[in-house]
Write an enzyme that holds these catalytic residues in place. Structure first.
Site, PDB file in Angstrom:
ATOM      1  N   CYS A   8     -26.479   9.229 135.643  1.00 16.65           N
ATOM      2  CA  CYS A   8     -27.319  10.389 135.325  1.00 16.65           C
ATOM      3  C   CYS A   8     -26.644  11.158 134.196  1.00 16.65           C
ATOM      4  O   CYS A   8     -25.803  10.600 133.482  1.00 16.65           O
ATOM      5  CB  CYS A   8     -27.597  11.252 136.561  1.00 16.65           C
ATOM      6  SG  CYS A   8     -26.146  12.023 137.298  1.00 16.65           S
ATOM      7  N   ASN A  11     -23.368  13.527 136.359  1.00 18.52           N
ATOM      8  CA  ASN A  11     -22.646  12.829 137.444  1.00 18.52           C
ATOM      9  C   ASN A  11     -22.193  13.794 138.547  1.00 18.52           C
ATOM     10  O   ASN A  11     -21.159  13.575 139.190  1.00 18.52           O
ATOM     11  CB  ASN A  11     -21.455  12.021 136.892  1.00 18.52           C
ATOM     12  CG  ASN A  11     -20.859  11.014 137.872  1.00 18.52           C
ATOM     13  OD1 ASN A  11     -19.683  10.705 137.809  1.00 18.52           O
ATOM     14  ND2 ASN A  11     -21.651  10.504 138.795  1.00 18.52           N
ATOM     15  N   CYS A  13     -25.054  15.537 140.411  1.00 14.81           N
ATOM     16  CA  CYS A  13     -26.213  15.714 141.305  1.00 14.81           C
ATOM     17  C   CYS A  13     -26.834  14.363 141.691  1.00 14.81           C
ATOM     18  O   CYS A  13     -26.632  13.873 142.801  1.00 14.81           O
ATOM     19  CB  CYS A  13     -27.278  16.604 140.666  1.00 14.81           C
ATOM     20  SG  CYS A  13     -26.722  18.304 140.377  1.00 14.81           S
ATOM     21  N   ARG A  14     -27.589  13.770 140.774  1.00 19.73           N
ATOM     22  CA  ARG A  14     -28.407  12.619 141.145  1.00 19.73           C
ATOM     23  C   ARG A  14     -27.607  11.333 141.369  1.00 19.73           C
ATOM     24  O   ARG A  14     -27.789  10.654 142.388  1.00 19.73           O
ATOM     25  CB  ARG A  14     -29.491  12.376 140.082  1.00 19.73           C
ATOM     26  CG  ARG A  14     -30.526  13.487 140.038  1.00 19.73           C
ATOM     27  CD  ARG A  14     -31.354  13.406 138.785  1.00 19.73           C
ATOM     28  NE  ARG A  14     -30.564  13.704 137.589  1.00 19.73           N
ATOM     29  CZ  ARG A  14     -30.982  13.568 136.347  1.00 19.73           C
ATOM     30  NH1 ARG A  14     -32.216  13.105 136.124  1.00 19.73           N
ATOM     31  NH2 ARG A  14     -30.204  13.888 135.340  1.00 19.73           N
ATOM     32  N   SER A  15     -26.743  10.958 140.409  1.00 17.05           N
ATOM     33  CA  SER A  15     -26.075   9.649 140.575  1.00 17.05           C
ATOM     34  C   SER A  15     -25.038   9.645 141.706  1.00 17.05           C
ATOM     35  O   SER A  15     -24.908   8.613 142.384  1.00 17.05           O
ATOM     36  CB  SER A  15     -25.508   9.109 139.257  1.00 17.05           C
ATOM     37  OG  SER A  15     -24.540   9.952 138.703  1.00 17.05           O
ATOM     38  N   ASP A 126     -34.309  15.889 137.246  1.00 19.08           N
ATOM     39  CA  ASP A 126     -33.044  16.627 137.207  1.00 19.08           C
ATOM     40  C   ASP A 126     -33.185  17.920 138.019  1.00 19.08           C
ATOM     41  O   ASP A 126     -33.998  18.772 137.687  1.00 19.08           O
ATOM     42  CB  ASP A 126     -32.745  16.938 135.734  1.00 19.08           C
ATOM     43  CG  ASP A 126     -31.408  17.628 135.547  1.00 19.08           C
ATOM     44  OD1 ASP A 126     -30.829  18.104 136.550  1.00 19.08           O
ATOM     45  OD2 ASP A 126     -30.956  17.699 134.398  1.00 19.08           O
TER      46      ASP A 126
HETATM   47  P1  4NP Z   1     -27.183  15.367 137.115  1.00 23.81           P
HETATM   48  O1  4NP Z   1     -27.594  16.903 136.953  1.00 23.81           O
HETATM   49  O2  4NP Z   1     -27.395  14.717 135.755  1.00 23.81           O
HETATM   50  O3  4NP Z   1     -28.133  14.859 138.138  1.00 23.81           O
HETATM   51  O4  4NP Z   1     -25.723  15.354 137.548  1.00 23.81           O
HETATM   52  C1  4NP Z   1     -27.063  17.762 135.984  1.00 23.81           C
HETATM   53  C2  4NP Z   1     -25.799  18.272 136.139  1.00 23.81           C
HETATM   54  C3  4NP Z   1     -25.290  19.165 135.207  1.00 23.81           C
HETATM   55  C4  4NP Z   1     -26.065  19.523 134.117  1.00 23.81           C
HETATM   56  C5  4NP Z   1     -27.332  18.995 133.946  1.00 23.81           C
HETATM   57  C6  4NP Z   1     -27.834  18.109 134.881  1.00 23.81           C
HETATM   58  N1  4NP Z   1     -25.548  20.471 133.178  1.00 23.81           N
HETATM   59  O5  4NP Z   1     -26.317  20.887 132.292  1.00 23.81           O
HETATM   60  O6  4NP Z   1     -24.361  20.848 133.274  1.00 23.81           O
END
Ligand code: 4NP
Length: 158
Positions: A8, A11, A13-15, A126
């Site tokens: 993702c 790294n 939240c989703r992955s 997201d």
């Molecule tokens: P992820 O979510 O890609 O599912 O881990 C996010 C985590 C952090 C951010 C964006 C999406 N950020 O903007 O810091």
């Protein structure tokens, strides 16, 4: 031994949740020893961090224990892993930029390619800037898609 990498953006939240749900489904079927599983982000923004508190909370309500620490995808990942499974289309584009169009071993998929109950969903959205329901939706989609991913792996379909 198959090697599976979930991807993702951050790294956190989703992955990491995909990794945790997939590992749990492997465990239920006594398949853990047959796979190496990891997750990465296409950014280095959260390097070394555990999963986001909100993701940890929602995952633990469903009995998933997320242990991963964030890292950024590296070029060798594209050859070290057999399957690279991205959460959304922008993850795929970002990875293509990182690997610079070179030939590599891994096959790419979108996590939603494996949705069955939620067939037709185009990406794992997201949840980072949204509310609590976004984290629940991520877990609903991941439980559905990981179930089918394990089934396809066991059947040798992927
Ligand atoms: P992820 O979510 O890609 O599912 O881990 C996010 C985590 C952090 C951010 C964006 C999406 N950020 O903007 O810091």
């Amino acid at each position: 031994m198959k090697k599976i990498l979930f991807v993702c953006l951050g790294n956190i939240c989703r992955s990491p949740a995909a990794e945790g749900v997939f590992l749990a489904k492997l465990g239920e079927r006594n398949l853990s020893s047959k796979f190496i599983v990891d997750s990465v982000g296409t950014s280095a923004w959260h390097m070394g961090e555990r999963a986001d508190e909100r993701m940890l909370h929602h995952a633990s309500k469903r009995s998933y224990d997320l242990q991963s620490r964030a890292r950024k995808v590296k070029e060798s990942d594209f050859d070290d892993f057999d399957l690279i499974i991205a959460m959304d289309q922008s993850n795929v584009r970002n990875m293509q930029k990182i690997c610079g169009g070179r030939k590599h071993h891994a096959k790419y998929f979108l996590m939603t390619d494996f949705c069955r109950e939620y067939q037709g969903e185009k990406e794992i959205p997201d949840p980072y800037y949204g509310g609590e329901e976004g984290f629940e939706k991520v877990l609903d989609l991941l439980e559905d898609s990981c179930e089918e991913l394990v089934r396809q792996l066991e059947a040798g379909e992927v």
